[in-house]
Write a protein that holds these residues in place. Structure first.
Motif, PDB file in Angstrom:
ATOM      1  N   LEU A  65       0.815  -1.216   0.000  1.00  0.00           N
ATOM      2  CA  LEU A  65       0.000   0.000   0.000  1.00  0.00           C
ATOM      3  C   LEU A  65       0.848   1.266   0.000  1.00  0.00           C
ATOM      4  O   LEU A  65       0.343   2.351  -0.242  1.00  0.00           O
ATOM      5  CB  LEU A  65      -0.957  -0.002   1.196  1.00  0.00           C
ATOM      6  CG  LEU A  65      -2.067  -1.063   1.128  1.00  0.00           C
ATOM      7  CD1 LEU A  65      -2.940  -1.004   2.359  1.00  0.00           C
ATOM      8  CD2 LEU A  65      -2.906  -0.902  -0.122  1.00  0.00           C
ATOM      9  N   ALA A  66       2.145   1.118   0.296  1.00  0.00           N
ATOM     10  CA  ALA A  66       3.029   2.283   0.209  1.00  0.00           C
ATOM     11  C   ALA A  66       3.595   2.409  -1.191  1.00  0.00           C
ATOM     12  O   ALA A  66       4.437   3.262  -1.445  1.00  0.00           O
ATOM     13  CB  ALA A  66       4.153   2.171   1.231  1.00  0.00           C
ATOM     14  N   GLY A  67       3.151   1.545  -2.102  1.00  0.00           N
ATOM     15  CA  GLY A  67       3.571   1.677  -3.486  1.00  0.00           C
ATOM     16  C   GLY A  67       4.822   0.894  -3.848  1.00  0.00           C
ATOM     17  O   GLY A  67       5.429   1.146  -4.876  1.00  0.00           O
ATOM     18  N   ILE A  68       5.235  -0.043  -2.985  1.00  0.00           N
ATOM     19  CA  ILE A  68       6.394  -0.875  -3.305  1.00  0.00           C
ATOM     20  C   ILE A  68       5.917  -2.080  -4.120  1.00  0.00           C
ATOM     21  O   ILE A  68       4.895  -2.682  -3.809  1.00  0.00           O
ATOM     22  CB  ILE A  68       7.087  -1.345  -2.007  1.00  0.00           C
ATOM     23  CG1 ILE A  68       7.726  -0.149  -1.315  1.00  0.00           C
ATOM     24  CG2 ILE A  68       8.130  -2.412  -2.308  1.00  0.00           C
ATOM     25  CD1 ILE A  68       8.275  -0.461   0.055  1.00  0.00           C
TER      26      ILE A  68
END
Lengths: 494, 340
Positions: free
Chosen positions: B225-228
């Motif tokens: 969800l942090a875009g990793i």
């Protein structure tokens, strides 16, 4: 038959139950009403033996009882059917029904006897078609509900507590649930029924107890003819003061997000809306209304049909793509979905924008720390030491760190899911100010909260959701808590 | 064994004050987390000095310990990444064997020692990419995917070598020089080991790759969800482990002058044990390279002491088993103290 008096349950930092009274009679359906966080779940857990109350007494059949463990509670004749069904998917129907009290001799399970007994219970519930040998994982949600109830019956329960039993059921299945409840009460079993749906309570309930902020505010109201307005005002007349920043100083700019016909089968359908720069749009709805799921779909973390346009351009490439294009999500479950609890505040803040602190993969730790410190100061994260492990911070400060994560880089749209969950009153006001400032800087904000006053106080525009559909859209200033709750619970599109 | 300082640090519920001020001072002692491991190593050294005063502290014995540690040591660096990233790699020994066999076929040997080394690295990395792809995109459980690679790589190595040990040809003896040539009295392969450890430490502690490894292992949902790109990163972790196996294959070829399908048997267990003893959580998200290497040195020292004292190798295995249990019990106690 069952009387609870002055129940108090204290958790670190929270008084979850602050003097609850409940009086349940044999053979009645007693409804428990209250907003999220009013203490319903905690009360159930006290009855189920999962929590021990700090003060207060429970009297059952005239004798004082203290269920010290789930086993105690079951022996007393209390059975609980939880919101999330606690069945073991890999076991058969019969094995689930008799889990913990198997038909066994010397540790060997007598499968035939268990299957026969299970078939009997299921027949009694009007579901002879559920075969005891079927694996539970293959059953529909409704059938699982029946198995759960069969388990309660197999314990010869005298009080059955049902936590939102209809949440997972379709309309005709609810009718069957009610038929079973009526049969049970006819036999003298008491049912404690928890639901958000007012029309259900009117149909099945006998009396209503209303909880608010951990206290009983009304006991034994007649379920059928207490006016809705009275119930709603009992639920909402609150002591918590919300301090919202004034709406001035924000001028919505151009559109940053346009969502068209977003649908996910069985979760939400045909959702369309837009968010402009510097605007806060709130989604109001119950758990299960699709509010968090819509956020996740916009973020690309959940498959859905329809289109999501960010500043007029289509981004449908999963979370990696949406983050790169300037979105950020502060998810509902802070600890499970947002935080690296073992890592420092700094590492948590920079997690979403690591490439901006690196050249060819090499982290510039000095700059990373400086930025984290700047944001920690800006949001007043306490203690002011960004190198601390984030697990040592309070919930409100952890949430600020999650927000800080998306203050980095050039965010255009922030999705906030329950930003103040588990945050104390003082920190709430600070978070509101932070969110307001974000919007002032021209970031579009899409906000989900189960607390209606929060949505109304913070948002410019509000979408009211019910069962996966938008039933109302309008300016926050034209709505009040009563009307929104009315729409959420009764489904009356205004 | 890890982080005694942190367990003593008071856990404040987000209040500023004297607590906040003392913590940075304690953090300065960050290296204290390995103090238990260093203590254990010291005890083993003392045991060695006391029981075999004549030949424990000799240069040749210490060099043999380091040479012995080098092969598994390189593998351990890769295994540390995989385990911090929340996975497990059982295929390391077999992949190393396959790389050693592939690099020593007559066909490969005809291109000279440099190509042989490159071949070993490519084979190892390739095998890691395959397992990594299966885990990340094929959604296989790491245990199963790497178990399958263990069996298949071992089989392929046997097939390529026809179950024969393949000698390094005299014209390619430059590869063997890695173990015989010494700089400052230490064989070159020990320098390779040291270099891999340093690079591994830098990668884990100073780059976005390392930070993401902790994130992916500690909370994959938060990382996502942090875009990793969690899947891509997972695949790369296994590729990195494979790369380390390829480098380990070069070292074992140099040490034994052979490539063989029997190389590296049960290395996966030693590598995982070293990582665990070093304080890395099998559930991911926490751990250090230094800890793993200390854990490995403890293991290697035990082997060495048993051999020097002419003790039974079965007892040696029992001792190793006990050490794993003790290390994990100590870690769990520390974790409990740290729990909020």
């Amino acid at each position: 038959m069952l009387v609870m008096q002055g129940i108090v349950k204290q958790f670190p930092g929270v008084r979850a139950l602050d003097g609850v009274d409940l009086d349940v009679r044999a053979g009645e359906v007693h409804c428990l009403l209250g907003q999220n966080g009013a203490g319903k779940s905690t009360l159930i857990k006290v009855l189920a033996g999962a929590h021990q109350p700090d003060e207060g007494t429970i009297t059952f059949d005239g004798a004082v009882v203290r269920p010290g463990s789930p086993i105690d509670a079951i022996r007393l004749g209390f059975a609980t059917i939880y919101q999330e069904l606690d069945l073991v998917d890999g076991l058969s129907v019969a094995e689930n029904i008799f889990l913990g009290h198997e038909h066994a001799r010397l540790g060997f399970v007598n499968r035939a006897a268990a299957n026969r007994a299970a078939a009997q219970v299921l027949a009694r519930l009007g579901h002879p078609e559920i075969r005891p040998a079927t694996e539970v994982g293959r059953l529909s949600p409704a059938a699982k509900q029946v198995v759960s109830m069969a388990r309660a019956l197999s314990h010869k329960a005298r009080v059955i507590i049902m936590d939102e039993p209809s949440a997972a059921l379709a309309h005709d299945e609810v009718a069957n649930l009610f038929r079973i409840i009526r049969e049970l009460t006819a036999e003298g079993v008491a049912v404690v029924y928890i639901s958000h749906r007012l029309e259900e309570i009117r149909e099945i309930g006998d009396r209503v107890t209303v909880l608010k902020d951990g206290r009983t505010v009304a006991v034994g109201l007649p379920a059928r003819d207490t006016p809705t307005s009275q119930i709603v005002s009992l639920m909402t007349g609150r002591n918590v003061e919300y301090v919202f920043p004034p709406r001035q100083g924000r001028e919505p700019g151009e559109e940053v997000l346009r969502v068209e016909n977003l649908s996910a089968p069985g979760v939400f359908s045909d959702v369309s809306f837009s968010v402009r720069a510097g605007e806060i749009v709130g989604l109001a709805g119950l758990v299960g209304s699709g509010r968090s799921e819509i956020l996740e779909a916009v973020y690309g973390a959940r498959p859905a049909s329809g289109s999501v346009l960010l500043s007029g351009r289509s981004v449908r490439r999963g979370v990696v793509g949406t983050v790169r294009n300037g979105m950020g999500l502060a998810p509902e479950e802070r600890k499970a979905q947002a935080l690296l609890l073992d890592q420092s505040v700094t590492a948590n803040i920079t997690l979403g924008t690591l490439p901006e602190f690196a050249r060819l993969g090499w982290l510039d730790r000095g700059r990373e720390r400086a930025e984290a410190r700047r944001l920690a100061d800006l949001l007043d994260i306490r203690p002011p030491d960004p190198e601390r492990p984030i697990r040592t911070l309070s919930g409100g400060n952890q949430q600020k760190a999650v927000l800080a994560r998306w203050l980095l880089g050039s965010r255009r749209l922030l999705l906030l899911d329950e930003p103040t969950r588990g945050v104390d009153v003082g920190a709430r006001a600070e978070l509101y100010a932070v969110i307001h400032d974000l919007a002032k800087k021209g970031i579009g904000v899409l906000l989900v909260s189960s607390e209606v006053p929060e949505v109304l106080g913070l948002a410019d525009r509000v979408l009211v959701l019910r069962e996966g559909r938008v039933i109302h859209e309008g300016a926050a200033t034209e709505l009040d808590e009563h009307r929104v709750l009315d729409m959420i619970m009764n489904g009356e599109a205004a | 064994m890890s982080e005694p300082t942190k367990s003593q640090a008071p856990v404040g519920e987000g209040r500023a004050g004297p607590l906040g001020a003392t913590v940075p001072a304690l953090r300065g002692l960050g290296e204290m987390r390995h103090v238990g491991l260093i203590g254990a190593l010291a005890i083993l050294v003392v045991v060695g000095l006391v029981t075999r005063p004549d030949n424990f502290a000799t240069a040749s014995n210490l060099i043999s310990i380091l040479s012995l540690a080098a092969t598994i040591g390189v593998i351990t660096v890769g295994a540390t990444f995989v385990i911090i990233g929340g996975g497990i790699d059982l295929s390391v020994g077999a992949v190393m064997a396959l790389a050693s066999v592939w690099a020593t076929t007559l066909a490969t040997q005809s291109y000279g020692p440099v190509v042989m080394a490159i071949c070993a690295v490519i084979v190892g990395t390739g095998a890691g990419l395959v397992t990594g792809w299966l885990i990340a995109y094929g959604r296989l459980v790491p245990f199963i995917a790497t178990l399958a690679m263990l069996v298949a790589a071992r089989g392929l190595a046997q097939r390529m070598s026809d179950r024969k040990t393949q000698l390094i040809q005299p014209e390619n003896s430059a590869l063997v020089d890695l173990s015989t040539t010494r700089v400052l009295g230490i064989p070159l392969l020990v320098y390779i080991f040291a270099l891999v450890v340093v690079l591994g430490w830098v990668l884990l502690n100073r780059t976005t790759f390392g930070r993401r490894t902790y994130a992916v292992g500690g909370n994959p949902e938060a990382a996502r969800l942090a875009g990793i790109d969690v899947r891509r990163h997972t695949m790369l972790l296994y590729a990195l482990s494979g790369l380390c196996c390829g480098i380990a294959a070069i070292i074992i070829m140099a040490r034994t002058t052979t490539g063989s399908s029997t190389h590296g048997d049960l290395y996966e267990l030693d590598a995982i044990a070293a990582v665990i003893i070093g304080g890395t959580l099998l559930t991911g998200g926490r751990g250090t390279i230094i800890g793993s290497i200390l854990g490995l040195l403890i293991f290697t020292l035990i082997t060495n002491l048993f051999i020097l004292n002419g003790l039974n190798t079965s007892d040696q295995l029992i001792a190793k088993g006990l050490i794993i249990v003790i290390a994990v019990l100590l870690q769990r106690r520390n974790l409990k103290e740290r729990a909020p």
